[in-house]
Design an enzyme around this catalytic site. Structure first.
Site, PDB file in Angstrom:
ATOM      1  N   CYS A  72      -1.896  -4.001   7.892  1.00 22.61           N
ATOM      2  CA  CYS A  72      -2.263  -5.415   7.739  1.00 22.61           C
ATOM      3  C   CYS A  72      -1.106  -6.268   8.245  1.00 22.61           C
ATOM      4  O   CYS A  72      -0.799  -7.322   7.688  1.00 22.61           O
ATOM      5  CB  CYS A  72      -2.667  -5.751   6.309  1.00 22.61           C
ATOM      6  SG  CYS A  72      -1.423  -5.368   5.099  1.00 22.61           S
ATOM      7  N   LYS A 128     -10.414   0.688   0.928  1.00 21.90           N
ATOM      8  CA  LYS A 128     -10.976   1.289   2.148  1.00 21.90           C
ATOM      9  C   LYS A 128     -11.629   2.628   1.807  1.00 21.90           C
ATOM     10  O   LYS A 128     -12.643   2.995   2.385  1.00 21.90           O
ATOM     11  CB  LYS A 128      -9.893   1.448   3.212  1.00 21.90           C
ATOM     12  CG  LYS A 128      -9.351   0.102   3.666  1.00 21.90           C
ATOM     13  CD  LYS A 128      -8.358   0.206   4.790  1.00 21.90           C
ATOM     14  CE  LYS A 128      -7.815  -1.154   5.169  1.00 21.90           C
ATOM     15  NZ  LYS A 128      -6.790  -1.667   4.230  1.00 21.90           N
ATOM     16  N   CYS A 158      -3.131   7.214   2.737  1.00 21.67           N
ATOM     17  CA  CYS A 158      -2.342   6.152   2.088  1.00 21.67           C
ATOM     18  C   CYS A 158      -3.393   5.322   1.361  1.00 21.67           C
ATOM     19  O   CYS A 158      -3.703   4.202   1.733  1.00 21.67           O
ATOM     20  CB  CYS A 158      -1.611   5.297   3.112  1.00 21.67           C
ATOM     21  SG  CYS A 158      -0.289   6.160   3.967  1.00 21.67           S
ATOM     22  N   ALA A 159      -3.940   5.873   0.302  1.00 21.72           N
ATOM     23  CA  ALA A 159      -5.256   5.421  -0.164  1.00 21.72           C
ATOM     24  C   ALA A 159      -5.244   4.286  -1.179  1.00 21.72           C
ATOM     25  O   ALA A 159      -6.239   3.574  -1.321  1.00 21.72           O
ATOM     26  CB  ALA A 159      -6.001   6.605  -0.770  1.00 21.72           C
ATOM     27  N   ALA A 160      -4.160   4.123  -1.916  1.00 27.37           N
ATOM     28  CA  ALA A 160      -4.216   3.227  -3.084  1.00 27.37           C
ATOM     29  C   ALA A 160      -4.103   1.749  -2.687  1.00 27.37           C
ATOM     30  O   ALA A 160      -3.387   1.430  -1.741  1.00 27.37           O
ATOM     31  CB  ALA A 160      -3.085   3.584  -4.027  1.00 27.37           C
ATOM     32  N   GLY A 173      -7.444   1.686  -3.041  1.00 27.55           N
ATOM     33  CA  GLY A 173      -8.701   2.386  -2.793  1.00 27.55           C
ATOM     34  C   GLY A 173      -9.819   1.559  -2.180  1.00 27.55           C
ATOM     35  O   GLY A 173     -10.949   2.041  -2.094  1.00 27.55           O
ATOM     36  N   ASP A 180      -3.775   4.167   6.464  1.00 29.46           N
ATOM     37  CA  ASP A 180      -3.581   2.720   6.288  1.00 29.46           C
ATOM     38  C   ASP A 180      -2.164   2.547   5.745  1.00 29.46           C
ATOM     39  O   ASP A 180      -1.964   2.385   4.543  1.00 29.46           O
ATOM     40  CB  ASP A 180      -4.642   2.214   5.300  1.00 29.46           C
ATOM     41  CG  ASP A 180      -4.608   0.718   5.140  1.00 29.46           C
ATOM     42  OD1 ASP A 180      -4.311   0.029   6.128  1.00 29.46           O
ATOM     43  OD2 ASP A 180      -4.890   0.242   4.020  1.00 29.46           O
TER      44      ASP A 180
HETATM   45  C1  LIG Z   1      -1.441  -0.655   2.692  1.00 32.82           C
HETATM   46  S1  LIG Z   1      -1.417   0.286   1.234  1.00 32.82           S
HETATM   47  C2  LIG Z   1      -2.948   1.123   1.332  1.00 32.82           C
HETATM   48  C3  LIG Z   1      -4.133   0.290   0.922  1.00 32.82           C
HETATM   49  C4  LIG Z   1      -5.382   1.130   0.763  1.00 32.82           C
HETATM   50  N1  LIG Z   1      -5.721   1.832   1.984  1.00 32.82           N
HETATM   51  C5  LIG Z   1      -6.595   0.309   0.334  1.00 32.82           C
HETATM   52  O1  LIG Z   1      -7.429  -0.009   1.160  1.00 32.82           O
HETATM   53  O2  LIG Z   1      -6.682  -0.029  -0.851  1.00 32.82           O
HETATM   54  C6  LIG Z   1      -0.291   1.538   1.642  1.00 32.82           C
HETATM   55  C7  LIG Z   1      -0.201   2.640   0.591  1.00 32.82           C
HETATM   56  O3  LIG Z   1       0.614   3.684   1.140  1.00 32.82           O
HETATM   57  C8  LIG Z   1       1.306   4.289   0.083  1.00 32.82           C
HETATM   58  N2  LIG Z   1       2.419   5.052   0.692  1.00 32.82           N
HETATM   59  C9  LIG Z   1       3.617   4.609   1.132  1.00 32.82           C
HETATM   60  N3  LIG Z   1       4.319   5.613   1.671  1.00 32.82           N
HETATM   61  C10 LIG Z   1       3.551   6.723   1.576  1.00 32.82           C
HETATM   62  C11 LIG Z   1       3.714   8.072   1.959  1.00 32.82           C
HETATM   63  N4  LIG Z   1       4.836   8.496   2.556  1.00 32.82           N
HETATM   64  N5  LIG Z   1       2.721   8.938   1.704  1.00 32.82           N
HETATM   65  C12 LIG Z   1       1.590   8.531   1.088  1.00 32.82           C
HETATM   66  N6  LIG Z   1       1.381   7.258   0.693  1.00 32.82           N
HETATM   67  C13 LIG Z   1       2.338   6.369   0.945  1.00 32.82           C
HETATM   68  C14 LIG Z   1       1.696   3.153  -0.818  1.00 32.82           C
HETATM   69  O4  LIG Z   1       1.933   3.611  -2.138  1.00 32.82           O
HETATM   70  C15 LIG Z   1       0.460   2.240  -0.716  1.00 32.82           C
HETATM   71  O5  LIG Z   1      -0.408   2.497  -1.781  1.00 32.82           O
END
Ligand SMILES: C[S@@+](CC[C@H](N)C(=O)[O-])C[C@H]1O[C@@H](n2cnc3c(N)ncnc32)[C@H](O)[C@@H]1O
Length: 420
Positions: free
Chosen positions: A373, A260, A254-256, A258, A320
């Site tokens: 978070c 982390k 769940c990288a975006a 980015g 995340d």
């Molecule tokens: C808390 S944010 C992640 C922040 C990121 N780890 C960072 O440090 O910048 C949660 C992310 O999970 C993504 N997300 C939500 N549901 C998802 C899924 N089923 N599979 C993959 N990504 C998902 C969202 O688009 C969002 O970008």
């Protein structure tokens, strides 16, 4: 003096028009943070919006007390802005705040509504800041006084003793500083707009600064060279717990945008073994932008609940997950009004699906860090315990919940080890 008042008036006119437009979009479900983080957003607009979102309960309580009838949503948006100037911004003379609201409604709506807004704003301005805030402290219900949505207030009041609840709620009302982390290998900055921050225990080896003048920072060559990443210290808890080593294959699923993943890449010493996945194409583009100075990364759009990787693909996985964000109210003030038991239950189900969907991607003997978070137990410890009950091949190594503090947001992270 006259010229200064005219300048205030025209600036206030412009800001009010934008704030009302953005509030309308926020009412329709767009998070305020996304709406203000555009190029056109200016500092005053940004501060006004965040202040209105932070203090919405007190603003509405005061407005409803003096209004002789129900307040239509389009007028409430204007009144919130006007009263926010009187109570919390104080940069605008009260007479200009009142006049701006009245002229705006006359222009956009009609004269009768302008008369109503005039009556309400005048009563509020006559009462004055001190008396209004004293009335709030004495007479408003606790969830209003603490600026928490009712659902969130009930949960926190049941969990935290009185003093702690007050402390936490007040902390969540303080605007968060902009904290920047120096990327490994970047030269030491010589910037007057930065002051060093003592890193919290989980980020001891990081170089963190608080930005005293964000505009000067964004103009600096250091920022242009991407020497820094803007990152609250709490976001470093999960990557530190995963403790990746050079040569490992790592999935950040769940990288975006980015933040982390960048910390993971630095610990890996390379981007070649790091795979970033996110469900959102728009957000995966942000990952690529953030990795551009490091030469890019493997970025994939996909659903972590049904991930496009074979079993045992990774030595270490970071999850995340999307969450209720109750640890980051300082930065996302609208979250306090959006929180509901139903939304929480939906998130818990989504998080559970992601955890179950990714568990097989970790090789036996590998690690998985689950993080949020949020500070809600259902999304954190309870979620992890349910997972462990289902997956006998995983053990909890340790977990940590950080409540929001003066120097960092709230966060949770659990390190899980796959046996074998
Ligand atoms: C808390 S944010 C992640 C922040 C990121 N780890 C960072 O440090 O910048 C949660 C992310 O999970 C993504 N997300 C939500 N549901 C998802 C899924 N089923 N599979 C993959 N990504 C998902 C969202 O688009 C969002 O970008």
């Amino acid at each position: 003096m006259m010229e200064k008042a005219n300048n205030w008036q025209s600036t206030a006119d412009r800001i009010l028009a934008r704030v009302v437009a953005v509030q309308m979009q926020a009412d329709e479900g767009a998070p305020v943070r996304d709406l203000v983080s555009t190029d056109e957003a200016n500092r005053v607009l940004h501060h006004s919006l965040l202040a209105i979102m932070r203090h919405r309960a007190v603003l509405d309580w005061c407005i409803d007390r003096v209004a002789a009838r129900d307040v239509r949503p389009r007028l409430r948006r204007v009144l919130r802005w006007g009263l926010c100037q009187l109570l919390y911004m104080e940069s605008l003379p009260p007479a200009v705040a009142v006049d701006t609201c009245v002229r705006f409604v006359k222009r956009r709506h009609d004269v009768r509504e302008a008369g109503f807004v005039n009556a309400v704003m005048r009563r509020l301005a006559d009462a004055g800041r001190e008396r209004l805030l004293a009335d709030v402290a004495r007479e408003a219900p606790p969830h209003v006084r603490l600026e928490l949505g009712e659902a969130l207030y009930r949960r926190w009041a049941a969990r935290f003793p009185g003093d702690e609840l007050e402390r936490l709620a007040h902390l969540c009302l303080v605007p968060a500083p902009v904290i920047v982390r120096l990327r490994r290998g970047a030269p030491m900055p010589q910037l007057e707009c930065l002051t060093p921050v003592v890193p919290p225990p989980w980020a001891q080896e990081e170089m963190l600064w608080s930005c005293l003048d964000a505009a000067a920072f964004f103009r600096s060559p250091e920022h242009a060279r991407s020497d820094f990443y803007i990152q609250d210290p709490a976001t470093l808890l999960a990557p530190r717990l995963l403790a990746v080593r050079p040569g490992e294959r790592v999935g950040d699923l769940c990288a975006a945008p980015g933040g982390k993943a960048l910390a993971l890449a630095e610990a890996l010493g390379s981007v070649s073994g790091l795979f970033c996945l996110d469900r959102s194409l728009h957000r995966i583009r942000l990952v690529l932008e953030n990795f551009a100075p490091s030469g890019g990364c493997h970025a994939v759009v996909g659903d972590a609940a049904m991930p496009p990787f074979p079993p045992r693909s990774f030595d270490a996985v970071l999850l995340d997950v999307p969450c209720s964000n109750t640890g980051v109210l300082r930065r996302r003030p609208d979250v306090r009004w959006r929180f509901s038991s139903l939304a929480l239950a939906e998130l818990v189900a989504l998080q559970g699906g992601i955890l179950r969907g990714t568990a097989d991607l970790v090789r036996p003997g590998g690690r998985l860090v689950y993080s949020t978070c949020s500070i809600e137990p259902e999304e954190n410890g309870a979620q992890v315990r349910r997972f462990l009950a289902e997956r006998g091949d995983y053990l909890l190594d340790r977990d940590e919940e950080v409540l929001p503090g003066p120097d960092h947001d709230g966060a949770y992270a659990a390190l899980l080890r796959r046996q074998g």
